[in-house]
Design a protein around this motif. Structure first.
Motif, PDB file in Angstrom:
ATOM      1  N   ASP A 187    -105.880  38.317  53.919  1.00  8.30           N
ATOM      2  CA  ASP A 187    -105.171  37.064  53.448  1.00  8.30           C
ATOM      3  C   ASP A 187    -104.139  36.828  54.567  1.00  8.30           C
ATOM      4  O   ASP A 187    -103.307  37.465  54.441  1.00  8.30           O
ATOM      5  N   VAL A 188    -104.535  35.986  55.399  1.00 11.48           N
ATOM      6  CA  VAL A 188    -103.710  35.925  56.536  1.00 11.48           C
ATOM      7  C   VAL A 188    -102.258  34.909  56.244  1.00 11.48           C
ATOM      8  O   VAL A 188    -101.058  35.366  56.864  1.00 11.48           O
ATOM      9  N   GLN A 189    -102.346  34.157  55.336  1.00 13.73           N
ATOM     10  CA  GLN A 189    -101.171  33.519  54.763  1.00 13.73           C
ATOM     11  C   GLN A 189    -100.186  34.522  53.887  1.00 13.73           C
ATOM     12  O   GLN A 189     -99.003  34.509  54.129  1.00 13.73           O
ATOM     13  N   ALA A 190    -100.941  35.053  53.197  1.00 11.19           N
ATOM     14  CA  ALA A 190    -100.180  36.197  52.051  1.00 11.19           C
ATOM     15  C   ALA A 190     -99.307  37.221  52.906  1.00 11.19           C
ATOM     16  O   ALA A 190     -98.383  37.817  52.667  1.00 11.19           O
ATOM     17  N   ILE A 191    -100.059  37.721  53.861  1.00 15.38           N
ATOM     18  CA  ILE A 191     -99.663  38.960  54.678  1.00 15.38           C
ATOM     19  C   ILE A 191     -98.800  38.368  55.705  1.00 15.38           C
ATOM     20  O   ILE A 191     -97.743  39.115  56.235  1.00 15.38           O
ATOM     21  N   GLY A 192     -99.006  37.259  56.533  1.00 12.31           N
ATOM     22  CA  GLY A 192     -98.293  36.919  57.547  1.00 12.31           C
ATOM     23  C   GLY A 192     -99.004  37.193  58.832  1.00 12.31           C
ATOM     24  O   GLY A 192     -98.110  37.523  59.675  1.00 12.31           O
ATOM     25  N   ILE A 193    -100.216  37.178  58.883  1.00 14.90           N
ATOM     26  CA  ILE A 193    -100.681  37.503  60.198  1.00 14.90           C
ATOM     27  C   ILE A 193    -101.001  36.166  61.077  1.00 14.90           C
ATOM     28  O   ILE A 193    -101.174  35.278  60.664  1.00 14.90           O
ATOM     29  N   ASP A 194    -100.082  36.204  62.413  1.00 15.33           N
ATOM     30  CA  ASP A 194    -100.301  35.266  63.271  1.00 15.33           C
ATOM     31  C   ASP A 194    -101.713  35.004  63.994  1.00 15.33           C
ATOM     32  O   ASP A 194    -102.017  33.826  64.513  1.00 15.33           O
ATOM     33  N   MET A 195    -102.164  36.097  64.440  1.00 12.16           N
ATOM     34  CA  MET A 195    -103.522  36.008  65.056  1.00 12.16           C
ATOM     35  C   MET A 195    -104.439  37.078  64.366  1.00 12.16           C
ATOM     36  O   MET A 195    -104.092  38.267  64.228  1.00 12.16           O
ATOM     37  N   LEU A 196    -105.762  36.618  64.300  1.00 11.58           N
ATOM     38  CA  LEU A 196    -106.664  37.691  63.601  1.00 11.58           C
ATOM     39  C   LEU A 196    -107.854  37.732  64.561  1.00 11.58           C
ATOM     40  O   LEU A 196    -108.632  36.630  64.442  1.00 11.58           O
ATOM     41  N   ALA A 197    -108.448  38.740  64.959  1.00 16.22           N
ATOM     42  CA  ALA A 197    -109.646  38.733  65.812  1.00 16.22           C
ATOM     43  C   ALA A 197    -110.555  39.424  64.933  1.00 16.22           C
ATOM     44  O   ALA A 197    -110.150  40.618  64.487  1.00 16.22           O
ATOM     45  N   PHE A 198    -111.832  39.023  64.970  1.00 15.89           N
ATOM     46  CA  PHE A 198    -112.790  39.572  64.024  1.00 15.89           C
ATOM     47  C   PHE A 198    -114.274  39.572  64.851  1.00 15.89           C
ATOM     48  O   PHE A 198    -114.385  38.582  65.417  1.00 15.89           O
ATOM     49  N   PRO A 199    -115.080  40.350  64.454  1.00 17.88           N
ATOM     50  CA  PRO A 199    -116.341  40.302  64.773  1.00 17.88           C
ATOM     51  C   PRO A 199    -117.356  39.579  63.865  1.00 17.88           C
ATOM     52  O   PRO A 199    -116.923  39.873  62.572  1.00 17.88           O
ATOM     53  N   GLY A 200    -118.305  39.125  64.472  1.00 16.89           N
ATOM     54  CA  GLY A 200    -119.519  38.518  63.336  1.00 16.89           C
ATOM     55  C   GLY A 200    -120.430  39.711  62.970  1.00 16.89           C
ATOM     56  O   GLY A 200    -121.240  39.506  62.121  1.00 16.89           O
ATOM     57  N   HIS A 201    -120.685  40.701  63.742  1.00 21.40           N
ATOM     58  CA  HIS A 201    -121.983  41.426  63.746  1.00 21.40           C
ATOM     59  C   HIS A 201    -121.734  42.874  63.060  1.00 21.40           C
ATOM     60  O   HIS A 201    -122.615  43.503  62.918  1.00 21.40           O
ATOM     61  N   LYS A 202    -120.353  43.131  62.417  1.00 23.08           N
ATOM     62  CA  LYS A 202    -120.269  44.149  61.713  1.00 23.08           C
ATOM     63  C   LYS A 202    -120.084  44.038  60.409  1.00 23.08           C
ATOM     64  O   LYS A 202    -121.171  43.471  59.506  1.00 23.08           O
ATOM     65  N   GLY A 203    -118.817  43.879  59.558  1.00 25.88           N
ATOM     66  CA  GLY A 203    -118.568  43.711  58.339  1.00 25.88           C
ATOM     67  C   GLY A 203    -119.052  42.392  57.728  1.00 25.88           C
ATOM     68  O   GLY A 203    -119.354  42.141  56.351  1.00 25.88           O
TER      69      GLY A 203
END
Length: 384
Positions: A187-203
């Motif tokens: 949860d980027v808002q609750a945690i306070g993540i400013d940028m989140l990089a993620f893959p589409g092909h894994k999880g």
């Protein structure tokens, strides 16, 4: 003949049937260029892309879907975040379990922009001490880059605590979610993540060639790629609007149509359910291996929280040879070697030997796990 697939940390397989069907439908019915035309096929392609953004925003609790820019993979997204944000003489903090997708861009900027880098040392299980993180901040610290989970050890970082420290210091937090997007709640808002990089092909269960980067609306990145976007075409510079500013060129519409269905599948099943299932499977693997002489299991101990990764090494047999025997004699697909994380191997004490990595996914079952345990036991009897 069945393949027992234990390489989900590299790319998940198989994909839900809805993913395959969505990609096929896109190619056959509306594979026009999204955002480049007003005809019906182009409009449908654009709508599919936006639907994918909306599903990702729902999954990660992102307020505005347009703050998500699509990328080729996590590496592509991390390069945009790191090189687009860091300035000359900035200080950056990361950890000693980072993937080369973080380490190499940072070291490149050390050479070209004279940035400072502090690597917070994790213990042999990949665990990070928040007290050591606190000591790493400097007056010129601008960014903390953190792998949410080690791709070698499966250890999950305390990003909630790190995010709180970053907020107190006015430092931005970039999270590498290569091993957690779709399998660990974010949860980027609750945690306070400013940028989140993620893959589409894994999880996220989508196809290869898909991924993305969330960027907080208050952050402005320098684009890495300049070119056609289908918007503000009269301007010399890149568009000022998101996501166009960071998405030059034609996007992977069939892939993103598949990713859309992968994220929908996860939302239906829930991340919590997926994480629990994968954790239970890793515990079953660890229980089987811990009783074997000559087998060393790396990472968190039995019963501790982690992602779906179990890495190990066997006395007297090379990791690559182990993987080869598993593949050729038992139809088991694993990953062996250094997993693009020399920092992680230095931390785990496996620089000289590498490791075999078995990683589970949502479609792994107990029969698969038991076959893996049996095969490793047989290798131990005959080769060590």
């Amino acid at each position: 003949m069945k393949t027992y697939y234990f390489d989900h940390a590299a790319s998940s397989w198989p994909k839900p049937k809805e993913v395959v069907e969505a990609m096929s439908t896109c190619v056959l019915e509306y594979a026009a260029n999204p955002g480049r035309g007003s005809h019906q096929m182009a409009v449908k392609a654009s709508r599919t892309m936006f639907e994918t953004r909306k599903q990702l925003a729902k999954l990660f609790h992102i307020a505005n879907p347009n703050d998500i820019s699509f990328s080729l993979n996590t590496t592509d997204a991390l390069n945009l975040a790191i090189k687009g944000f860091i300035r000359e003489n900035d200080h950056v903090i990361c950890t000693s379990i980072e993937h080369n997708s973080v380490r190499r861009p940072l070291e490149y900027l050390r050479r070209t922009k004279q940035i400072e880098i502090t690597y917070v040392q994790a213990d042999r299980e990949g665990k990070i001490d928040p007290a050591e993180v606190q000591k790493a901040f400097k007056a010129n610290t601008r960014l903390f880059v953190c792998s949410h989970s080690s791709n070698l050890l499966g250890t999950i970082a305390p990003i909630e605590i790190i995010a709180e420290m970053c907020r107190a210091k006015g430092v931005r937090l970039l999270v590498d979610a290569a091993q957690t997007a779709g399998t660990v709640p974010i949860d980027v808002q609750a945690i306070g993540i400013d940028m989140l990089a993620f893959p589409g092909h894994k999880g996220l269960l989508g196809p290869q060639g898909t991924g993305g980067l969330y960027v907080h609306p208050d952050i402005e990145l320098e684009p890495l790629i300049h070119g056609g976007t289908g918007s503000q075409s009269e301007a010399i510079d890149q568009p000022s609007v998101r996501p166009d500013r960071y998405e030059s060129g034609t996007q992977n519409t069939p892939g993103l149509a598949g990713l859309n269905e992968g994220v929908k599948f996860i939302l239906r099943e829930t991340v919590e359910k997926i994480h629990h299932k994968e954790w239970m499977l890793t515990q079953r693997i660890m229980e089987g291996l811990l009783g074997m002489a000559g087998v060393e299991v790396l990472g968190p101990k039995l019963g501790e929280n982690k992602t779906g990764i179990v890495s190990f090494r066997m006395n007297g047999i090379d990791a690559s040879e182990t993987a080869f025997i598993l593949d050729q004699s038992f139809q088991i697909a694993v990953r062996a070697g250094f997993h693009c994380t020399p920092l992680g191997h230095e931390t785990a004490g496996t620089t000289e030997t590498g490791a075999v990595r078995a990683s589970v996914g949502y479609f792994t079952n107990e029969e698969d796990v038991d076959h893996l345990i049996y095969a490793i036991g047989e290798i131990g009897k005959h080769y060590t």
